[in-house]
Design an enzyme around this catalytic site. Structure first.
Site, PDB file in Angstrom:
ATOM      1  N   HIS A 106      -9.247   1.223  -1.284  1.00 49.59           N
ATOM      2  CA  HIS A 106      -7.973   0.598  -0.904  1.00 49.59           C
ATOM      3  C   HIS A 106      -8.122  -0.330   0.298  1.00 49.59           C
ATOM      4  O   HIS A 106      -7.721  -1.486   0.278  1.00 49.59           O
ATOM      5  CB  HIS A 106      -6.948   1.675  -0.513  1.00 49.59           C
ATOM      6  CG  HIS A 106      -6.692   2.719  -1.532  1.00 49.59           C
ATOM      7  ND1 HIS A 106      -5.869   2.530  -2.611  1.00 49.59           N
ATOM      8  CD2 HIS A 106      -7.138   4.001  -1.638  1.00 49.59           C
ATOM      9  CE1 HIS A 106      -5.808   3.638  -3.332  1.00 49.59           C
ATOM     10  NE2 HIS A 106      -6.569   4.546  -2.767  1.00 49.59           N
TER      11      HIS A 106
HETATM   12  C1  BDR Z   1      -4.241   4.749   1.780  1.00 53.05           C
HETATM   13  O1  BDR Z   1      -4.119   6.121   2.154  1.00 53.05           O
HETATM   14  C2  BDR Z   1      -5.246   6.566   2.812  1.00 53.05           C
HETATM   15  O2  BDR Z   1      -5.637   7.823   2.369  1.00 53.05           O
HETATM   16  C3  BDR Z   1      -6.316   5.520   2.602  1.00 53.05           C
HETATM   17  O3  BDR Z   1      -7.158   5.424   3.734  1.00 53.05           O
HETATM   18  C4  BDR Z   1      -5.550   4.255   2.368  1.00 53.05           C
HETATM   19  O4  BDR Z   1      -5.303   3.563   3.577  1.00 53.05           O
HETATM   20  C5  BDR Z   1      -4.154   4.649   0.277  1.00 53.05           C
HETATM   21  O5  BDR Z   1      -2.914   5.107  -0.161  1.00 53.05           O
END
Ligand code: BDR
Ligand code: CA
Length: 299
Positions: A232
Protein backbone atom coordinates in the site's frame (compact mmCIF):
# COMPACT_ATOMS: atom_id res chain seq x y z
CA UNK A 1 14.78 17.10 -6.81
CA UNK A 2 11.51 16.94 -4.86
CA UNK A 3 11.71 17.76 -1.14
CA UNK A 4 9.52 15.42 0.91
CA UNK A 5 8.43 14.87 4.49
CA UNK A 6 7.21 11.34 5.14
CA UNK A 7 4.59 10.80 7.85
CA UNK A 8 4.30 7.10 8.68
CA UNK A 9 3.62 4.30 11.18
CA UNK A 10 6.16 1.54 10.36
CA UNK A 11 4.74 -0.96 9.68
CA UNK A 12 6.21 -3.26 7.06
CA UNK A 13 4.78 -1.63 3.94
CA UNK A 14 5.81 1.72 5.46
CA UNK A 15 9.35 0.31 5.76
CA UNK A 16 9.35 -0.54 2.08
CA UNK A 17 8.02 2.91 1.18
CA UNK A 18 10.77 4.56 3.26
CA UNK A 19 13.33 2.38 1.47
CA UNK A 20 11.96 3.39 -1.93
CA UNK A 21 12.10 7.08 -0.98
CA UNK A 22 15.66 7.12 0.34
CA UNK A 23 16.88 4.98 -2.57
CA UNK A 24 15.51 7.48 -5.12
CA UNK A 25 17.82 10.33 -6.16
CA UNK A 26 14.84 12.41 -7.35
CA UNK A 27 13.69 12.79 -3.71
CA UNK A 28 15.26 14.71 -0.85
CA UNK A 29 13.75 13.28 2.36
CA UNK A 30 13.91 16.22 4.78
CA UNK A 31 12.23 14.55 7.74
CA UNK A 32 10.26 11.51 8.83
CA UNK A 33 7.41 12.03 11.27
CA UNK A 34 5.69 9.16 13.05
CA UNK A 35 2.22 8.54 14.36
CA UNK A 36 0.36 5.84 16.25
CA UNK A 37 -1.17 3.48 13.73
CA UNK A 38 -0.01 -0.02 13.04
CA UNK A 39 1.62 0.14 16.49
CA UNK A 40 1.81 2.79 19.27
CA UNK A 41 3.87 5.84 18.34
CA UNK A 42 6.74 4.95 20.69
CA UNK A 43 7.21 1.81 18.57
CA UNK A 44 6.68 3.34 15.12
CA UNK A 45 9.17 6.16 15.80
CA UNK A 46 11.91 3.80 16.97
CA UNK A 47 11.20 1.58 13.97
CA UNK A 48 11.57 4.53 11.59
CA UNK A 49 14.86 5.53 13.26
CA UNK A 50 16.24 2.00 12.96
CA UNK A 51 15.09 1.64 9.37
CA UNK A 52 16.76 4.88 8.27
CA UNK A 53 19.96 3.82 10.04
CA UNK A 54 19.81 0.46 8.23
CA UNK A 55 19.31 2.23 4.90
CA UNK A 56 22.43 4.32 5.54
CA UNK A 57 20.54 7.57 6.32
CA UNK A 58 21.19 8.39 10.00
CA UNK A 59 21.18 12.07 8.94
CA UNK A 60 17.40 12.17 8.32
CA UNK A 61 15.64 13.33 11.51
CA UNK A 62 12.75 11.27 12.93
CA UNK A 63 10.04 12.89 15.06
CA UNK A 64 7.38 11.17 17.17
CA UNK A 65 3.88 12.67 17.13
CA UNK A 66 0.24 11.78 17.70
CA UNK A 67 -0.16 8.98 20.24
CA UNK A 68 -3.94 8.66 19.87
CA UNK A 69 -6.69 9.69 17.45
CA UNK A 70 -8.31 13.12 17.85
CA UNK A 71 -11.58 11.72 19.23
CA UNK A 72 -10.48 8.64 21.19
CA UNK A 73 -8.37 8.13 24.32
CA UNK A 74 -6.40 5.14 23.01
CA UNK A 75 -4.66 4.45 19.71
CA UNK A 76 -6.37 2.12 17.24
CA UNK A 77 -3.61 -0.32 16.35
CA UNK A 78 -3.42 -3.67 14.58
CA UNK A 79 -1.24 -6.77 14.62
CA UNK A 80 -0.92 -7.30 10.86
CA UNK A 81 2.74 -6.25 11.13
CA UNK A 82 3.45 -8.19 14.34
CA UNK A 83 3.91 -6.99 17.94
CA UNK A 84 6.99 -4.95 17.01
CA UNK A 85 5.54 -3.62 13.74
CA UNK A 86 8.33 -5.14 11.69
CA UNK A 87 7.40 -8.81 11.68
CA UNK A 88 9.91 -9.69 14.40
CA UNK A 89 12.91 -8.79 12.19
CA UNK A 90 15.54 -7.27 14.50
CA UNK A 91 17.34 -4.30 12.94
CA UNK A 92 19.69 -3.30 15.74
CA UNK A 93 19.22 -3.01 19.46
CA UNK A 94 20.49 0.46 20.23
CA UNK A 95 18.46 2.85 18.13
CA UNK A 96 19.55 6.45 18.63
CA UNK A 97 16.89 8.65 20.27
CA UNK A 98 14.32 10.30 18.03
CA UNK A 99 14.30 14.12 17.85
CA UNK A 100 12.70 15.97 20.77
CA UNK A 101 10.24 18.15 18.80
CA UNK A 102 6.67 16.88 18.36
CA UNK A 103 6.02 15.61 14.82
CA UNK A 104 3.17 18.06 14.22
CA UNK A 105 5.45 20.97 15.20
CA UNK A 106 8.25 19.69 12.97
CA UNK A 107 5.79 19.47 10.06
CA UNK A 108 4.56 23.01 10.76
CA UNK A 109 8.09 24.41 11.00
CA UNK A 110 9.06 22.92 7.67
CA UNK A 111 5.90 24.11 5.91
CA UNK A 112 6.18 27.60 7.40
CA UNK A 113 9.86 27.95 6.49
CA UNK A 114 10.81 29.97 3.38
CA UNK A 115 11.14 26.75 1.33
CA UNK A 116 7.89 25.30 2.73
CA UNK A 117 6.00 25.72 -0.54
CA UNK A 118 8.45 23.30 -2.19
CA UNK A 119 7.65 20.53 0.27
CA UNK A 120 5.55 17.50 -0.64
CA UNK A 121 4.08 15.62 2.32
CA UNK A 122 3.67 11.87 1.90
CA UNK A 123 1.32 10.44 4.54
CA UNK A 124 1.04 6.69 4.97
CA UNK A 125 -0.50 6.28 8.41
CA UNK A 126 -3.46 7.77 10.32
CA UNK A 127 -3.59 11.52 9.60
CA UNK A 128 -3.34 12.70 13.23
CA UNK A 129 -0.08 14.65 12.82
CA UNK A 130 -1.26 16.47 9.71
CA UNK A 131 -4.59 17.34 11.37
CA UNK A 132 -2.93 18.57 14.59
CA UNK A 133 -0.63 20.84 12.57
CA UNK A 134 -3.54 22.16 10.49
CA UNK A 135 -5.68 22.85 13.57
CA UNK A 136 -2.82 24.76 15.20
CA UNK A 137 -1.94 26.68 12.01
CA UNK A 138 -5.10 27.00 9.85
CA UNK A 139 -4.18 27.03 6.16
CA UNK A 140 -0.88 25.25 6.80
CA UNK A 141 -1.46 22.18 4.62
CA UNK A 142 -2.49 24.31 1.64
CA UNK A 143 1.08 25.69 1.65
CA UNK A 144 2.50 22.31 0.64
CA UNK A 145 3.32 21.65 -2.98
CA UNK A 146 1.25 18.50 -2.64
CA UNK A 147 0.05 15.96 -0.13
CA UNK A 148 0.14 12.30 -1.16
CA UNK A 149 -1.99 10.12 1.09
CA UNK A 150 -2.42 6.36 1.39
CA UNK A 151 -5.89 5.98 2.80
CA UNK A 152 -9.54 5.28 2.15
CA UNK A 153 -11.55 2.83 0.11
CA UNK A 154 -13.77 4.58 -2.42
CA UNK A 155 -15.35 2.03 -4.76
CA UNK A 156 -14.33 -1.11 -2.84
CA UNK A 157 -14.89 -2.50 0.68
CA UNK A 158 -12.61 -1.49 3.53
CA UNK A 159 -9.93 -3.69 5.02
CA UNK A 160 -10.64 -3.13 8.72
CA UNK A 161 -14.43 -2.79 8.64
CA UNK A 162 -16.74 -3.30 5.66
CA UNK A 163 -16.87 0.50 5.40
CA UNK A 164 -13.35 1.63 6.12
CA UNK A 165 -9.68 1.33 5.31
CA UNK A 166 -7.31 1.19 8.29
CA UNK A 167 -5.60 4.62 8.09
CA UNK A 168 -8.88 6.55 7.79
CA UNK A 169 -10.61 4.35 10.40
CA UNK A 170 -7.73 4.75 12.88
CA UNK A 171 -8.33 8.53 13.03
CA UNK A 172 -11.46 9.44 11.05
CA UNK A 173 -11.70 12.97 12.43
CA UNK A 174 -8.11 13.68 11.40
CA UNK A 175 -8.85 12.37 7.90
CA UNK A 176 -11.84 14.72 7.76
CA UNK A 177 -9.70 17.69 8.82
CA UNK A 178 -7.13 16.93 6.12
CA UNK A 179 -9.74 16.30 3.39
CA UNK A 180 -11.31 19.71 4.09
CA UNK A 181 -8.06 21.69 4.48
CA UNK A 182 -8.05 23.03 0.91
CA UNK A 183 -4.68 21.40 0.19
CA UNK A 184 -3.50 19.81 -3.08
CA UNK A 185 -4.41 16.22 -2.22
CA UNK A 186 -3.40 13.14 -4.17
CA UNK A 187 -5.09 10.12 -2.57
CA UNK A 188 -4.13 6.45 -3.00
CA UNK A 189 -7.04 4.44 -1.59
CA UNK A 190 -7.41 0.66 -1.42
CA UNK A 191 -8.93 0.83 -4.90
CA UNK A 192 -5.41 1.34 -6.26
CA UNK A 193 -3.19 -0.10 -3.51
CA UNK A 194 -5.26 -3.30 -3.76
CA UNK A 195 -3.51 -3.78 -7.11
CA UNK A 196 0.00 -3.28 -5.63
CA UNK A 197 0.48 -6.98 -4.94
CA UNK A 198 3.98 -8.39 -4.67
CA UNK A 199 4.54 -11.72 -6.39
CA UNK A 200 6.52 -14.68 -5.01
CA UNK A 201 9.12 -14.18 -7.79
CA UNK A 202 9.55 -10.50 -6.91
CA UNK A 203 9.96 -11.29 -3.22
CA UNK A 204 12.44 -14.09 -4.02
CA UNK A 205 14.47 -11.60 -6.10
CA UNK A 206 14.65 -9.21 -3.15
CA UNK A 207 15.57 -11.99 -0.72
CA UNK A 208 18.40 -13.15 -3.01
CA UNK A 209 20.20 -9.80 -2.85
CA UNK A 210 23.26 -9.78 -0.61
CA UNK A 211 22.70 -6.25 0.83
CA UNK A 212 21.51 -6.17 4.45
CA UNK A 213 18.65 -3.74 3.72
CA UNK A 214 17.20 -5.98 1.00
CA UNK A 215 17.50 -9.08 3.16
CA UNK A 216 15.80 -7.39 6.13
CA UNK A 217 12.97 -6.03 3.96
CA UNK A 218 12.46 -9.44 2.34
CA UNK A 219 12.29 -11.10 5.76
CA UNK A 220 9.65 -8.59 6.91
CA UNK A 221 7.64 -8.92 3.71
CA UNK A 222 7.64 -12.71 3.99
CA UNK A 223 5.88 -12.36 7.38
CA UNK A 224 3.49 -9.61 6.26
CA UNK A 225 2.73 -11.18 2.88
CA UNK A 226 1.09 -14.15 4.55
CA UNK A 227 -1.67 -11.77 5.74
CA UNK A 228 -1.56 -8.86 3.30
CA UNK A 229 0.68 -9.05 0.18
CA UNK A 230 -0.19 -5.47 -0.79
CA UNK A 231 2.47 -2.76 -0.88
CA UNK A 232 0.00 0.00 0.00
CA UNK A 233 2.41 2.63 1.24
CA UNK A 234 4.86 2.37 -1.64
CA UNK A 235 2.18 3.81 -3.95
CA UNK A 236 2.21 7.47 -2.85
CA UNK A 237 6.03 7.47 -3.04
CA UNK A 238 6.15 5.72 -6.42
CA UNK A 239 3.73 8.30 -7.85
CA UNK A 240 6.32 11.01 -7.19
CA UNK A 241 8.84 9.04 -9.23
CA UNK A 242 6.65 7.62 -12.01
CA UNK A 243 3.27 9.42 -12.05
CA UNK A 244 2.24 7.58 -15.22
CA UNK A 245 2.08 4.27 -13.36
CA UNK A 246 -1.14 5.61 -11.81
CA UNK A 247 -4.47 6.76 -13.20
CA UNK A 248 -7.55 8.27 -11.66
CA UNK A 249 -9.80 11.30 -11.62
CA UNK A 250 -10.35 14.41 -9.56
CA UNK A 251 -13.28 14.38 -7.15
CA UNK A 252 -14.64 15.63 -3.88
CA UNK A 253 -13.66 13.07 -1.26
CA UNK A 254 -15.43 13.01 2.08
CA UNK A 255 -14.69 10.93 5.16
CA UNK A 256 -17.29 9.85 7.71
CA UNK A 257 -15.84 11.00 11.02
CA UNK A 258 -18.84 10.44 13.30
CA UNK A 259 -18.53 7.39 15.59
CA UNK A 260 -20.42 4.29 14.46
CA UNK A 261 -20.19 1.44 11.98
CA UNK A 262 -19.68 3.82 9.06
CA UNK A 263 -16.80 5.76 10.58
CA UNK A 264 -13.76 6.06 8.37
CA UNK A 265 -15.78 5.46 5.20
CA UNK A 266 -14.58 7.55 2.28
CA UNK A 267 -17.05 8.52 -0.39
CA UNK A 268 -17.13 10.71 -3.45
CA UNK A 269 -19.52 13.60 -3.19
CA UNK A 270 -21.67 13.57 -6.33
CA UNK A 271 -21.21 17.26 -6.99
CA UNK A 272 -19.28 20.22 -5.74
CA UNK A 273 -15.75 21.27 -6.45
CA UNK A 274 -13.07 18.56 -6.69
CA UNK A 275 -10.82 18.51 -3.64
CA UNK A 276 -8.47 15.65 -4.47
CA UNK A 277 -6.96 13.52 -7.18
CA UNK A 278 -8.22 9.99 -6.49
CA UNK A 279 -6.10 7.21 -7.93
CA UNK A 280 -7.82 4.00 -8.97
CA UNK A 281 -5.61 2.42 -11.67
CA UNK A 282 -2.07 1.02 -11.43
CA UNK A 283 0.54 -0.57 -13.70
CA UNK A 284 1.50 -3.24 -11.16
CA UNK A 285 4.44 -4.67 -13.15
CA UNK A 286 5.82 -1.15 -13.59
CA UNK A 287 5.61 -0.54 -9.83
CA UNK A 288 7.35 -3.82 -8.96
CA UNK A 289 10.18 -3.22 -11.46
CA UNK A 290 10.68 0.35 -10.23
CA UNK A 291 10.98 -0.92 -6.68
CA UNK A 292 13.34 -3.75 -7.54
CA UNK A 293 15.57 -1.32 -9.46
CA UNK A 294 15.66 1.27 -6.67
CA UNK A 295 16.03 -1.12 -3.71
CA UNK A 296 19.13 -2.55 -5.39
CA UNK A 297 21.04 0.64 -4.49
CA UNK A 298 20.56 0.34 -0.71
CA UNK A 299 23.42 -0.84 1.50
C1 BDR B 1 -2.63 0.84 5.54
O1 BDR B 1 -2.78 0.28 6.85
C2 BDR B 1 -1.57 -0.11 7.37
O2 BDR B 1 -1.65 -1.35 7.99
C3 BDR B 1 -0.57 -0.09 6.24
O3 BDR B 1 0.71 0.30 6.70
C4 BDR B 1 -1.14 0.91 5.27
O4 BDR B 1 -0.67 2.22 5.54
C5 BDR B 1 -3.40 -0.01 4.56
O5 BDR B 1 -4.76 0.01 4.88
CA1 CA C 1 1.18 2.65 7.04
Amino acid sequence: MTAVLIDCDPGIDDALALALAVASPELEVRAVTCVAGNRPVAVTAVNARRLLDLFGRPDIPVYAGGARPLLYPEPRTNLVHGEDGLGGVVLGRDARPVAAEHAADALAHLLLSPSGADLTVVAMGPLTNLALAEIRHPGLLARARGIHIMGGAVHCPGNVTPAAEFNFWADPAAAHVVMTAGARLNVFPLDVTGQAAMTPAWLAGLAARPAKSARALAAMLAVYGAQDPLLHDACPVAALLRPRLFSGAAGRLEVEWRPGPEEGRSRLHPDGEATAMINTGLDTDGLLSLMAERLASLP
